[in-house]
Enzyme design. Structure first.
Site, mmCIF file in Angstrom:
data_model
loop_
_atom_site.group_PDB
_atom_site.id
_atom_site.type_symbol
_atom_site.label_atom_id
_atom_site.label_comp_id
_atom_site.label_asym_id
_atom_site.label_seq_id
_atom_site.Cartn_x
_atom_site.Cartn_y
_atom_site.Cartn_z
ATOM 1 N N SER A 305 0.792 -1.236 0.000
ATOM 2 C CA SER A 305 0.000 0.000 0.000
ATOM 3 C C SER A 305 0.821 1.282 0.000
ATOM 4 C CB SER A 305 -0.953 -0.001 1.201
ATOM 5 O OG SER A 305 -1.898 -1.045 1.080
ATOM 6 N N VAL A 306 2.110 1.200 0.226
ATOM 7 C CA VAL A 306 2.954 2.394 0.082
ATOM 8 C C VAL A 306 2.789 2.973 -1.319
ATOM 9 C CG1 VAL A 306 5.353 3.169 -0.074
ATOM 10 C CG2 VAL A 306 4.646 1.736 1.831
#
Length: 584
Positions: A305-306
């Site tokens: 999700s970065v």
């Protein structure tokens, strides 16, 4: 008959003499530096037979931190003793008294010695300046107080700096027929490899005396000090590392038992590496036998999700961040109920703060329909695709790279994946073929904190001559390519801060830190199982202080089970440590 025998014997003798002469020529003239299949250097071996030496400095260049502190070695004032002292009557009592040891211990050490040694090695007795002066004023043959260079037991930022070793074939392939000393050390990884042309030794500094077959002085008891003729070498490579901060961060990484992963800490203003830690540690006995030699901070990994930070930037510019639009975050990408993350209906900002996969999978599909290359373009604008390490021309070296081991990021591998709706959705949450390095992610956070300005990351600030004069510096340089707009940067900054201040945000653990933090979490499935458990890459990437950004920080733990190895406590401890360090 007798005549024939004589001719045969004479022929055999001549042949034997010929073979002996050929062998002698081979030893003395032909194969002096690479004798037999073992490539023995006969000249070096001959010199070793006729002399004994104490190397004071191996002649290779050194690494310094940003304040000039040594990173790879330390210099100690030591007492050097030569073996021929055992055959002499020397002032052992006076020397022992000067350095504060027993006469018996000093004499016994000499009796056991077969070659010159520093008294007390491997933990030598360290002398003061007055002790050094007093010993050298005695002018005792075979007794010297000198400054000697020792490698540090624990080298900070070990994978960034890299390792050195002997490799004759690699030496020749790099430098051709250039004349080097036997057993010259060369860089095999990290900055040691990148800067090898500057660091490689021109000669050693050493104390030498000549001996006969029994080890006794051959030409009297005069010991010679030999050093390279060039007073400007060896050179020093001044890195951007802050040694004290580096040690603090390494302790934090080991406190949380990071088996594979590490930390990158950048100075946002100068866009340089303050600290870089990679685990596992280097196996000193067999460095290339496992992953310890790899700098995990410059290698590709699945970000999870970065990567939604990149998708968010593209969404903002494409008008897909409407605050009134709701996404069903109780469902997975495929529409099935998400029993683990049942967030309900969330808007764009809330989805980013809580890291809703459904939202960013849907947005990635919509972006892909407009432009199949849009995620790659925004990844380039935020500097996670492509290399970010300093690159440029210096001296006669074109396109010189400070971090040659750095791997470039990627979003898609194939054209089919780029146009596939399902693959686009997976890419939107940092899965499938998306790969980025922690260094690039740290640079993305620094880019956002600076207002969109894309800079190369420096790990080295300058190269200096031995006397401290600057040979060359590595100035701050822009990364080529488009950059995101100030408006988009402002909205990204607010989104990253919302991750921390939102009561349900994935970074809410950082709300009460001494520095205000903005950032993004990531948990990526690796597709690898340890027994029955799926392994994950766990990330938190951010910057601080939020209002006046100074530091970009990424912490990552690679290949850990879902219920283990979170990096939030590690990230928080480092923020606190940086704050305390600045207060001190």
């Amino acid at each position: 008959m007798r005549r024939k025998r004589m001719i045969v014997w004479i022929s055999i003798c001549i042949a034997g003499i010929g073979l002996l002469l050929f062998r002698l020529a081979e030893l003395q003239l032909l194969d002096t530096e690479s004798f037999s299949k073992h490539e023995i250097n006969l000249i070096e071996a001959s010199v070793k037979q006729r002399s004994q030496e104490m190397v004071v400095d191996n002649g290779r260049g050194n690494f310094l931190d940003r304040s000039g502190n040594p990173l790879s070695y330390e210099t100690s004032s030591v007492l050097v003793l030569f073996p021929f002292l055992k055959k002499m009557d020397w002032q052992v009592h006076q020397v022992a008294k000067t350095i504060g040891v027993s006469e018996y211990a000093l004499k016994n050490a000499v009796e056991k010695s077969k070659e010159p040694f520093a008294y007390g090695d491997p933990d030598p007795v360290i002398l003061t300046r007055s002790q050094m002066d007093a010993i050298n004023e005695m002018k005792i043959p075979g007794v010297f107080a000198v400054e000697r260079k020792y490698p540090l037991d624990k080298i900070p930022a070990a994978q960034l700096l890299g390792i050195i070793g002997e490799n004759e074939s690699l030496l020749k392939s790099r430098y051709g027929e250039k004349d080097f000393l036997p057993r010259t050390l060369i860089g095999l990884s990290g900055l040691e490899k990148s800067f090898d042309e500057f660091l490689v030794a021109e000669g050693k500094s050493k104390l030498v005396y000549h001996v006969d077959g029994e080890g006794a002085p051959l030409f009297g008891i005069n010991v010679k000090y030999i050093e390279p003729a060039n007073p400007f070498y060896p050179i020093n490579v001044q890195t951007s590392i802050d040694k004290d901060l580096q040690m603090i961060v390494e302790e934090a990484v080991d406190k949380y038992d990071i088996k594979k992963g590490g930390v990158v800490l950048l100075d946002i203003k100068t866009n340089s590496v303050l600290s870089m830690v990679s685990r596992p540690e280097i196996n000193k006995k067999a460095p290339f036998s496992d992953e310890g030699i790899e700098n995990m901070m410059v290698k590709q990994h699945i970000p999870g999700s970065v990567f939604k930070t990149v998708v968010a930037a593209a969404a903002i510019d494409s008008g897909l961040d409407d605050p009134n639009r709701k996404f069903d975050c109780s469902k997975k990408l495929n529409g099935e109920p998400d029993l683990k993350y049942d967030h309900g209906m969330l808007n764009f900002t809330e989805s980013f703060a809580r890291s809703c996969n459904r939202t960013f999978g849907d947005i990635a599909r919509e972006l892909q329909e407009k432009d199949p290359t849009i995620l790659e373009r925004y990844a380039e604008m935020l500097s996670v695709k492509g290399g970010v390490g300093w690159k440029g021309d210096i001296f006669h070296l074109e396109n010189f790279q400070q971090m040659q081991d750095e791997e470039e990021g990627r979003i898609f591998v194939s054209e089919d994946a780029r146009k596939d709706r399902n693959f686009s959705a997976l890419s939107g949450i940092g899965q499938h073929e998306v790969r980025v390095s922690p260094l690039a992610v740290a640079n993305m956070m620094a880019t956002i904190a600076r207002g969109g300005e894309k800079d190369m990351v420096r790990s080295v600030l300058s190269i200096q001559y031995q006397n401290g004069a600057e040979m060359t510096e590595f100035p701050k340089e822009k990364l080529k390519g488009d950059r995101i707009s100030p408006y988009t940067v402002m909205k990204l900054q607010k989104l990253l801060r919302e991750v921390v201040v939102n009561e349900h945000g994935t970074g809410r653990w950082f709300k009460d830190l001494p520095y205000a933090v903005a950032g993004k979490s990531g948990t990526a499935e690796t597709g690898i199982y340890d027994g029955k458990k799926q392994l994950h890459n766990k990330w938190f990437a951010g910057y601080f202080p939020y209002q006046n950004p100074k530091y970009a920080l990424v912490a990552v733990n690679l290949g850990v089970p879902d219920d283990e190895g979170g990096v939030n406590p590690l990230f928080a401890d480092i923020v606190k440590a940086v704050y305390d360090y600045n207060q001190e």
